[in-house]
Motif scaffolding. Structure first.
Motif, PDB file in Angstrom:
ATOM      1  N   LYS A  15     -44.612 -18.972  10.866  1.00 15.92           N
ATOM      2  CA  LYS A  15     -45.412 -19.206  12.074  1.00 15.92           C
ATOM      3  C   LYS A  15     -44.564 -19.806  13.186  1.00 15.92           C
ATOM      4  O   LYS A  15     -44.738 -19.477  14.368  1.00 15.92           O
ATOM      5  CB  LYS A  15     -46.583 -20.135  11.754  1.00 15.92           C
ATOM      6  CG  LYS A  15     -47.573 -20.277  12.917  1.00 15.92           C
ATOM      7  CD  LYS A  15     -48.744 -21.139  12.544  1.00 15.92           C
ATOM      8  CE  LYS A  15     -49.797 -21.153  13.669  1.00 15.92           C
ATOM      9  NZ  LYS A  15     -49.227 -21.589  14.957  1.00 15.92           N
ATOM     10  N   SER A  70     -42.648 -16.977  14.622  1.00 21.63           N
ATOM     11  CA  SER A  70     -43.546 -16.092  15.354  1.00 21.63           C
ATOM     12  C   SER A  70     -43.952 -16.706  16.689  1.00 21.63           C
ATOM     13  O   SER A  70     -43.951 -16.028  17.731  1.00 21.63           O
ATOM     14  CB  SER A  70     -44.781 -15.792  14.505  1.00 21.63           C
ATOM     15  OG  SER A  70     -45.682 -14.965  15.200  1.00 21.63           O
ATOM     16  N   ASP A  71     -44.300 -18.003  16.669  1.00 25.55           N
ATOM     17  CA  ASP A  71     -44.682 -18.682  17.918  1.00 25.55           C
ATOM     18  C   ASP A  71     -43.500 -18.752  18.881  1.00 25.55           C
ATOM     19  O   ASP A  71     -43.670 -18.608  20.104  1.00 25.55           O
ATOM     20  CB  ASP A  71     -45.200 -20.083  17.618  1.00 25.55           C
ATOM     21  CG  ASP A  71     -46.543 -20.063  16.903  1.00 25.55           C
ATOM     22  OD1 ASP A  71     -47.158 -18.982  16.828  1.00 25.55           O
ATOM     23  OD2 ASP A  71     -46.959 -21.125  16.398  1.00 25.55           O
ATOM     24  N   GLY A  79     -43.091 -15.422  20.454  1.00 27.54           N
ATOM     25  CA  GLY A  79     -44.114 -15.245  21.477  1.00 27.54           C
ATOM     26  C   GLY A  79     -43.784 -15.998  22.748  1.00 27.54           C
ATOM     27  O   GLY A  79     -44.017 -15.502  23.861  1.00 27.54           O
ATOM     28  N   MET A  80     -43.224 -17.205  22.596  1.00 26.41           N
ATOM     29  CA  MET A  80     -42.834 -17.979  23.772  1.00 26.41           C
ATOM     30  C   MET A  80     -41.689 -17.296  24.516  1.00 26.41           C
ATOM     31  O   MET A  80     -41.649 -17.292  25.758  1.00 26.41           O
ATOM     32  CB  MET A  80     -42.421 -19.396  23.349  1.00 26.41           C
ATOM     33  CG  MET A  80     -42.076 -20.304  24.513  1.00 26.41           C
ATOM     34  SD  MET A  80     -41.570 -21.967  23.980  1.00 26.41           S
ATOM     35  CE  MET A  80     -43.113 -22.575  23.281  1.00 26.41           C
ATOM     36  N   CYS A 102     -36.679 -22.019  22.902  1.00 27.43           N
ATOM     37  CA  CYS A 102     -38.076 -21.838  22.490  1.00 27.43           C
ATOM     38  C   CYS A 102     -38.273 -22.252  21.036  1.00 27.43           C
ATOM     39  O   CYS A 102     -39.282 -22.894  20.696  1.00 27.43           O
ATOM     40  CB  CYS A 102     -38.488 -20.378  22.692  1.00 27.43           C
ATOM     41  SG  CYS A 102     -38.568 -19.849  24.426  1.00 27.43           S
ATOM     42  N   VAL A 148     -40.882 -25.239  19.665  1.00 29.65           N
ATOM     43  CA  VAL A 148     -41.951 -24.985  18.704  1.00 29.65           C
ATOM     44  C   VAL A 148     -41.752 -25.817  17.446  1.00 29.65           C
ATOM     45  O   VAL A 148     -42.689 -26.438  16.929  1.00 29.65           O
ATOM     46  CB  VAL A 148     -42.020 -23.485  18.356  1.00 29.65           C
ATOM     47  CG1 VAL A 148     -43.033 -23.236  17.245  1.00 29.65           C
ATOM     48  CG2 VAL A 148     -42.392 -22.673  19.590  1.00 29.65           C
TER      49      VAL A 148
END
Length: 217
Positions: free
Chosen positions: A101, A104-105, A108-109, A136, A140
């Motif tokens: 996650k 993945s986050d 996405g950022m 990024c 996160v």
């Protein structure tokens, strides 16, 4: 316009590659605590290659063996080892889900930042894209790493690995005793005795030298 299109192409190719790597990472084992598995990991390689079905069959077999008779202690030791391994595997899945996650986050950022930059300077080379990816990812992960849930999971992983190591040593010790081979605990006892013997010899030599000096004086 052609330059902008080519720039977008290599960035999209990089994003697609990261998504594929992320997908593969979510499917495979974490391999955390590799040093904790040593001899047990080698012994388990064959079962792992045969798939989780073989592992479950072995665990079911050990669960059905009654804790009676000559093999009672051996069966109980194996049960404890299998339980410790199952706990580590469960925690591994939880940790893998969190790390997946995070990645993945972060991805996405990165995509959001790229859309913002398209309106201004854009991305000129891989170095700039890599720096953005790292920035990024750090943002996160910083949020996750400081959470109480993640700290608790890390502590559980550490404790589970220690228990697994202890159960591995119990099984190996019993196996070595069965084949009449020296065990780790026996070797540790010998090492301790040798160290104490060396200390006593050094003390006696020092006392002898001191007595000799007094006699000469």
């Amino acid at each position: 316009m052609a330059d902008e299109h080519n720039s977008s192409d290599w960035i999209q190719a990089w994003l697609a590659q990261q998504r594929e790597l992320l997908r593969r990472a979510g499917e495979g084992p974490l391999q955390f605590g590799h040093e904790m598995f040593n001899a047990w990991q080698s012994a388990w390689t064959g079962a792992a290659a045969a798939g989780e079905g073989a592992s479950r069959q072995f665990a079911d077999l050990m669960a059905r063996i009654p804790t009676l008779g000559l093999a009672r202690e051996q069966a109980e030791t194996w049960r404890e080892l299998l339980a410790a391994q199952a706990e580590c595997q469960q925690l591994e899945r939880e940790l893998r889900a969190i790390w997946t996650k995070v990645q993945s986050d972060a991805l996405g950022m990165v995509e959001a930042r790229l859309r913002e930059r398209q309106q201004s300077q854009g991305i000129n080379d891989y170095r700039e894209l890599y720096d953005l990816w790292v920035d990024c990812g750090e943002k996160v992960f910083a949020e996750v790493a400081h959470s109480e849930a993640y700290a608790r999971l890390q502590a559980q992983v550490g404790n589970a690995l220690i228990r697994l190591r202890s159960r591995q040593q119990d099984v190996i010790e019993r196996g070595l005793k069965y084949f009449d081979l020296p065990t780790r605990s026996e070797l540790n006892t010998v090492h301790k005795q040798m160290r104490e013997l060396r200390e006593r010899v050094a003390t006696l030599e020092a006392q002898l030298a001191e007595a000799r000096d007094r006699g000469e004086s």
